[in-house]
Design a protein around this motif. Sequence first.
Motif, short mmCIF file in Angstrom:
data_model
loop_
_atom_site.label_atom_id
_atom_site.label_comp_id
_atom_site.label_asym_id
_atom_site.label_seq_id
_atom_site.Cartn_x
_atom_site.Cartn_y
_atom_site.Cartn_z
N VAL A 123 0.82 -1.22 0.00
CA VAL A 123 0.00 0.00 0.00
C VAL A 123 0.85 1.27 0.00
N PHE A 124 2.17 1.15 -0.14
CA PHE A 124 3.02 2.34 -0.22
C PHE A 124 2.76 3.12 -1.50
N ALA A 125 2.19 2.48 -2.52
CA ALA A 125 1.82 3.15 -3.77
C ALA A 125 0.52 3.94 -3.62
N PHE A 126 -0.15 3.78 -2.50
CA PHE A 126 -1.40 4.48 -2.22
C PHE A 126 -1.10 5.76 -1.44
N GLU A 127 -2.04 6.69 -1.47
CA GLU A 127 -1.99 7.82 -0.55
C GLU A 127 -2.61 7.31 0.75
N ASN A 128 -1.81 7.26 1.81
CA ASN A 128 -2.28 6.72 3.09
C ASN A 128 -2.60 7.87 4.03
N GLU A 129 -3.78 7.80 4.63
CA GLU A 129 -4.28 8.87 5.48
C GLU A 129 -4.56 8.33 6.89
N PHE A 130 -4.16 9.12 7.89
CA PHE A 130 -4.37 8.77 9.29
C PHE A 130 -5.07 9.94 9.95
N VAL A 131 -6.28 9.70 10.44
CA VAL A 131 -7.06 10.75 11.10
C VAL A 131 -6.96 10.51 12.61
N LEU A 132 -6.41 11.49 13.31
CA LEU A 132 -6.16 11.38 14.75
C LEU A 132 -7.06 12.34 15.50
N THR A 133 -7.71 11.84 16.55
CA THR A 133 -8.55 12.65 17.42
C THR A 133 -8.21 12.28 18.86
N TYR A 134 -8.06 13.28 19.72
CA TYR A 134 -7.74 13.03 21.12
C TYR A 134 -8.11 14.25 21.97
N PHE A 135 -8.09 14.03 23.27
CA PHE A 135 -8.34 15.11 24.23
C PHE A 135 -7.08 15.38 25.03
N ALA A 177 0.42 10.43 4.02
CA ALA A 177 1.66 9.95 3.39
C ALA A 177 1.36 9.82 1.91
N ALA A 178 1.99 10.67 1.11
CA ALA A 178 1.79 10.63 -0.33
C ALA A 178 2.25 9.29 -0.88
N ALA A 179 1.75 8.94 -2.04
CA ALA A 179 2.15 7.69 -2.68
C ALA A 179 3.67 7.65 -2.83
N PHE A 180 4.26 6.54 -2.49
CA PHE A 180 5.70 6.26 -2.57
C PHE A 180 6.56 7.13 -1.64
N SER A 181 5.95 7.82 -0.68
CA SER A 181 6.75 8.63 0.25
C SER A 181 7.30 7.80 1.41
N ILE A 182 6.78 6.61 1.61
CA ILE A 182 7.28 5.72 2.65
C ILE A 182 8.33 4.82 2.01
N SER A 183 9.59 5.05 2.39
CA SER A 183 10.69 4.26 1.84
C SER A 183 11.89 4.35 2.76
N GLU A 184 12.84 3.47 2.57
CA GLU A 184 14.05 3.49 3.39
C GLU A 184 14.85 4.76 3.14
N GLU A 185 14.74 5.36 1.97
CA GLU A 185 15.44 6.59 1.66
C GLU A 185 14.87 7.79 2.42
N SER A 186 13.65 7.67 2.90
CA SER A 186 12.97 8.76 3.62
C SER A 186 13.14 8.69 5.13
N LEU A 187 13.88 7.72 5.64
CA LEU A 187 14.02 7.54 7.07
C LEU A 187 14.79 8.70 7.72
N LYS A 188 14.28 9.14 8.87
CA LYS A 188 14.91 10.20 9.66
C LYS A 188 14.81 9.82 11.13
#
Length: 132
Positions: free
Chosen positions: A84-96, A108-119
Motif C-alpha cells: 500500500v506504499f503506492a497508495f496515498e495513506n491517510e491517518f485521522v487522529l482525534t484526542y483530548f 503519506a503521499a504515494a511512494f513517500s514511505i521508503s528506506e530513503e525517507s528515514l529520519k
Amino acid sequence: MKKDISIPVVKDVYIAIVKEWNKDFTSHDWLVYLINDSLDPLESVMIMSRGKHKDGRKTSTFRHAFKLVAAKSAIKVELIMEEVFAFENEFVLTYFIGPVLYDHVYTAAAFSISEESLKTLPVMDQEGVLLK
C-alpha cells in the motif's frame, strides 16, 4: 458564531512509519506508531487509517482506540504492508488534552514511505518516516 469557535492546533504529536525486525516471522515489517512528544498525556485517542490509489482502489479502513498515551512516549498502532506504499495513506487522529478536543489528518503521499525517507524520530530511539 464562527468567531467564537476555537480550533486548537496540534503540536508535538506525530504519526511515524518504522521498519522493525519481527523475531516471530524473521522478517522486517513496517509499523505505524503514534508519537506524543508533548508534555501532556493524550486521552481518549482515536486513529482511523485508510488508503486510496489514483486508479480508484481503496484499502480497508482501520480504527484504533487508546485510553491514554503518556507524555514523551510512543505507541504501536498497526502493521502497514509495503503493497500500500503506492497508495496515498491517510491517518485521522482525534484526542483530548483535558477538556479540549484535538483533531488532525496526517497524509503519506504515494511512494513517500521508503528506506530513503528515514529520519531520526522524536521520543523513539529509531529511524522512520515522520508524518506531520
